[in-house]
Enzyme design. Sequence first.
Site, PDB file in Angstrom:
ATOM      1  N   CYS A 163       0.818  -1.211   0.000  1.00 31.81           N
ATOM      2  CA  CYS A 163       0.000   0.000   0.000  1.00 31.81           C
ATOM      3  C   CYS A 163       0.851   1.259   0.000  1.00 31.81           C
ATOM      4  O   CYS A 163       0.695   2.140  -0.837  1.00 31.81           O
ATOM      5  CB  CYS A 163      -0.942  -0.009   1.207  1.00 31.81           C
ATOM      6  SG  CYS A 163      -1.900   1.516   1.393  1.00 31.81           S
TER       7      CYS A 163
ATOM      8  N   CYS B   5      -1.621   1.625  -3.037  1.00 29.53           N
ATOM      9  CA  CYS B   5      -2.642   2.657  -2.844  1.00 29.53           C
ATOM     10  C   CYS B   5      -2.081   4.077  -2.845  1.00 29.53           C
ATOM     11  O   CYS B   5      -2.614   4.966  -3.518  1.00 29.53           O
ATOM     12  CB  CYS B   5      -3.380   2.442  -1.521  1.00 29.53           C
ATOM     13  SG  CYS B   5      -3.747   0.737  -1.127  1.00 29.53           S
TER      14      CYS B   5
ATOM     15  N   LYS C  52      -0.331   5.219  -6.183  1.00 27.67           N
ATOM     16  CA  LYS C  52      -1.399   5.206  -7.200  1.00 27.67           C
ATOM     17  C   LYS C  52      -2.298   6.424  -7.059  1.00 27.67           C
ATOM     18  O   LYS C  52      -2.629   7.093  -8.046  1.00 27.67           O
ATOM     19  CB  LYS C  52      -2.181   3.901  -7.054  1.00 27.67           C
ATOM     20  CG  LYS C  52      -3.383   3.720  -7.976  1.00 27.67           C
ATOM     21  CD  LYS C  52      -4.685   4.176  -7.354  1.00 27.67           C
ATOM     22  CE  LYS C  52      -5.049   3.453  -6.106  1.00 27.67           C
ATOM     23  NZ  LYS C  52      -5.460   2.070  -6.310  1.00 27.67           N
TER      24      LYS C  52
ATOM     25  N   TYR D 209      -8.457  -3.883 -11.836  1.00 27.13           N
ATOM     26  CA  TYR D 209      -8.424  -2.474 -11.430  1.00 27.13           C
ATOM     27  C   TYR D 209      -7.014  -1.895 -11.489  1.00 27.13           C
ATOM     28  O   TYR D 209      -6.832  -0.713 -11.821  1.00 27.13           O
ATOM     29  CB  TYR D 209      -9.062  -2.284 -10.054  1.00 27.13           C
ATOM     30  CG  TYR D 209      -8.282  -2.810  -8.892  1.00 27.13           C
ATOM     31  CD1 TYR D 209      -7.374  -2.002  -8.210  1.00 27.13           C
ATOM     32  CD2 TYR D 209      -8.463  -4.111  -8.434  1.00 27.13           C
ATOM     33  CE1 TYR D 209      -6.661  -2.481  -7.131  1.00 27.13           C
ATOM     34  CE2 TYR D 209      -7.757  -4.595  -7.354  1.00 27.13           C
ATOM     35  CZ  TYR D 209      -6.854  -3.773  -6.708  1.00 27.13           C
ATOM     36  OH  TYR D 209      -6.139  -4.268  -5.634  1.00 27.13           O
TER      37      TYR D 209
ATOM     38  N   GLU E  31      -6.270   1.394 -13.756  1.00 25.70           N
ATOM     39  CA  GLU E  31      -5.776   2.601 -13.076  1.00 25.70           C
ATOM     40  C   GLU E  31      -4.446   3.057 -13.660  1.00 25.70           C
ATOM     41  O   GLU E  31      -4.243   4.258 -13.889  1.00 25.70           O
ATOM     42  CB  GLU E  31      -5.633   2.327 -11.579  1.00 25.70           C
ATOM     43  CG  GLU E  31      -6.964   2.193 -10.863  1.00 25.70           C
ATOM     44  CD  GLU E  31      -6.835   1.749  -9.425  1.00 25.70           C
ATOM     45  OE1 GLU E  31      -7.777   1.959  -8.647  1.00 25.70           O
ATOM     46  OE2 GLU E  31      -5.778   1.173  -9.068  1.00 25.70           O
TER      47      GLU E  31
ATOM     48  N   HIS F 280     -27.179  20.023  -1.747  1.00 24.92           N
ATOM     49  CA  HIS F 280     -27.237  20.516  -3.126  1.00 24.92           C
ATOM     50  C   HIS F 280     -26.297  21.698  -3.319  1.00 24.92           C
ATOM     51  O   HIS F 280     -26.188  22.557  -2.443  1.00 24.92           O
ATOM     52  CB  HIS F 280     -28.671  20.951  -3.427  1.00 24.92           C
ATOM     53  CG  HIS F 280     -28.913  21.291  -4.864  1.00 24.92           C
ATOM     54  ND1 HIS F 280     -28.920  20.341  -5.859  1.00 24.92           N
ATOM     55  CD2 HIS F 280     -29.141  22.482  -5.469  1.00 24.92           C
ATOM     56  CE1 HIS F 280     -29.161  20.930  -7.017  1.00 24.92           C
ATOM     57  NE2 HIS F 280     -29.291  22.226  -6.807  1.00 24.92           N
TER      58      HIS F 280
ATOM     59  N   GLU G 200     -25.790  13.579  -3.678  1.00 27.12           N
ATOM     60  CA  GLU G 200     -27.234  13.709  -3.462  1.00 27.12           C
ATOM     61  C   GLU G 200     -28.045  12.933  -4.496  1.00 27.12           C
ATOM     62  O   GLU G 200     -29.236  12.684  -4.296  1.00 27.12           O
ATOM     63  CB  GLU G 200     -27.651  15.178  -3.494  1.00 27.12           C
ATOM     64  CG  GLU G 200     -27.693  15.795  -4.885  1.00 27.12           C
ATOM     65  CD  GLU G 200     -28.363  17.164  -4.916  1.00 27.12           C
ATOM     66  OE1 GLU G 200     -29.390  17.336  -4.234  1.00 27.12           O
ATOM     67  OE2 GLU G 200     -27.841  18.045  -5.628  1.00 27.12           O
TER      68      GLU G 200
END
Length: 515
Positions: free
Chosen positions: A79, A84, A87, A221, A225, A488, A493
Site C-alpha cells: 500500500c 494505494c 497510485k 483495477y 488505473e 445541493h 445527493e
Amino acid sequence: MLHLKLLKKSSALSNCKFLVRSTSSVTKPKYDYDLVVLGGGSGGLACAKEAVEYGARVLCLDYVKPTPVGTTWGIGGTCVNVGCIPKKLMHQACLLGEAVHEAVAYGWNVNAQNIKPDWKKLIKSVQNHIKSVNWVTRVDLRDKKVEYVNSMGSFVDAHTIDYKTKQGERRQLTAEHVVVAVGGRPRYPSIPGATQFGITSDDIFSYEKEPGRTLVVGAGYVGLECACFLKGLGYEPTVMVRSIVLRGFDRQMSELVAAMMSERGIRFVDTSIPTAVERMPNGCLLVKHLNTATEQEGSDVYDTVLWAIGRKGLIDDLNLQAAGVATKNDKIVVDHTEATNVPHIYAVGDIIYGRPELTPVAILSGRLLARRLFAGSTQLMDYTDVATTVFTPLEYACVGMSEEMAIESRGAENIEVFHGYYKPTEFFIPQKSVRHCYLKAVAEVTGDQKILGLHYLGPVAGEVIQGFAAALKSGLTVKTLLNTVGIHPTTAEEFTRLSITKRSGRDPTPASCCS
C-alpha cells in the site's frame, strides 16, 4: 492467561499493561516472543502495534525481494510503497492536469497549450513522500516498542522462526503466536521476454525512464488505473484484455468504465494474450500476441510493457510445510478467526485465501486479531459489504452486491434496481462529458426495500461511497434513502433522487439538475 482473564474485569488499559509485564518479569517466558509477525505491510504492522498496547512482546520480520529490474522499497508493504498511496498520487496528478485545462473555461488566464507534466519530477516527488512514510513508520514502531528486523523469516517448526541477520548469520527465535502477513506480488506471464523486458506496478512508481507508448496487459483495477494515469500524463497506453474488464465487479458498471476510458482515447485490444516480448535494435519492445477468439496472431511495438495480470501470494519462502500450515493456490487457508489449521498460527491481509485484498481490510482484521489474542476480545472481522474504489478519471466506487450477485442469490423477480444518469454541476462550464456519470441501487423488491448494493461512477467516488457504506451495513433501505434530504448541488445527493427502476423501462436521464 489467568492475568489476562482478570483484566477483562478491569477498566484501565494501563493496569492491563502493568499486570502482563509484571508477570513476565517474575517468571521466564516459555517463548522468546508472545507474537512474531511475518511481514511489514499494513495488516502485519496494525496487528503488531495493537498487540504491544496490551503488553505483548512483539517482533516483526519484513523483507522485500527486488523485482526482476531491481526495484525494492522500505517498510510499509504494498500500500505505502507500490500500491494505494503512489497510485492515488499519480491519479491526483492526472486530475490536476485536467483541472488546469478546465480553468481556462472558468476564466483563468492559463496557457493550457504549454502545460505538460515532468515525469522525473513527479516520480521524485512521489518517492520522497513514500520515503517519509517509511521513516515515520520505523519511528512509530520504535516508539511503540515493536522490535523490527529487516529479514525474511521462515518456519523451522510451528513455534520456531529462522532468519538471517545483516551480517549473514542465521538465527532462530520462538513465538507463542505467529501472524503471517507477507501479502503478494504481481505475477509475470510464462512467455519469452516477460521478466527481462516487462515491468509491473512494483516498478512503475519509481520508474525513472518515461514510459512512452505503453502496453498494459490485464484489465483488472490495477491495469485500468495504471492505463488511466499514464493517459492523463500524456502517454499512449493500450490495454490488452484476455476476457473481460474488472472481473468480479458489477458488469454494467465495468463496461461503463471501459467505455469512459475509450472515450478518453485509451485503446483496448480485446480477447488477446501476449505470446512473446523481444527487444528491438532501437530499444523498443516488440510484443507478439494472439487473439484467442479468432486465433489470429499479431504484433505491435511499444516503449514499455506493464504486466497487470494478477498477484501471487508470497508463501514460497516461508517453509510453511515445516509448521504444517495448509495452503491453497499460493494463499493460506484460515477460518473465521483468521486462524490456520495450526491453532496458534494466523494470517491476515492479501495472503489469505478467498478474502478481499484491500488495505483497510488487512488493517482492521489485524487489529481485531491482536485484541482477541491479548485483550480478551471476541469481536470478529466482518468481510461482507466492504466498499472499494477504482481510481480511473471518473472513479467507480461500490459497496455490497453487484446486480448479478443479487439476482443469483435472490432471484431476478425479487430484485429492484433503481438507477439514473446525472450531470455534475462543475462539468457544465468546461463542457466535460457526462455520458458515463451513472449510479444505481440494487435493492429487495418488497417491504421498505433493503438495499443490497450501491454503485457510483463519477467524481470523487471513494468519498461519496464511504459514508453510504456505513449506512448500508446499518440496514439502509430505499425508503430511508429517498426520505433523506440531499446536499445541493453535489453528486452524492443523486442517491437520494433515485426514483426510476430498470423494470419500469423509463428513461433514467435527468432533464434538470434542480427539480
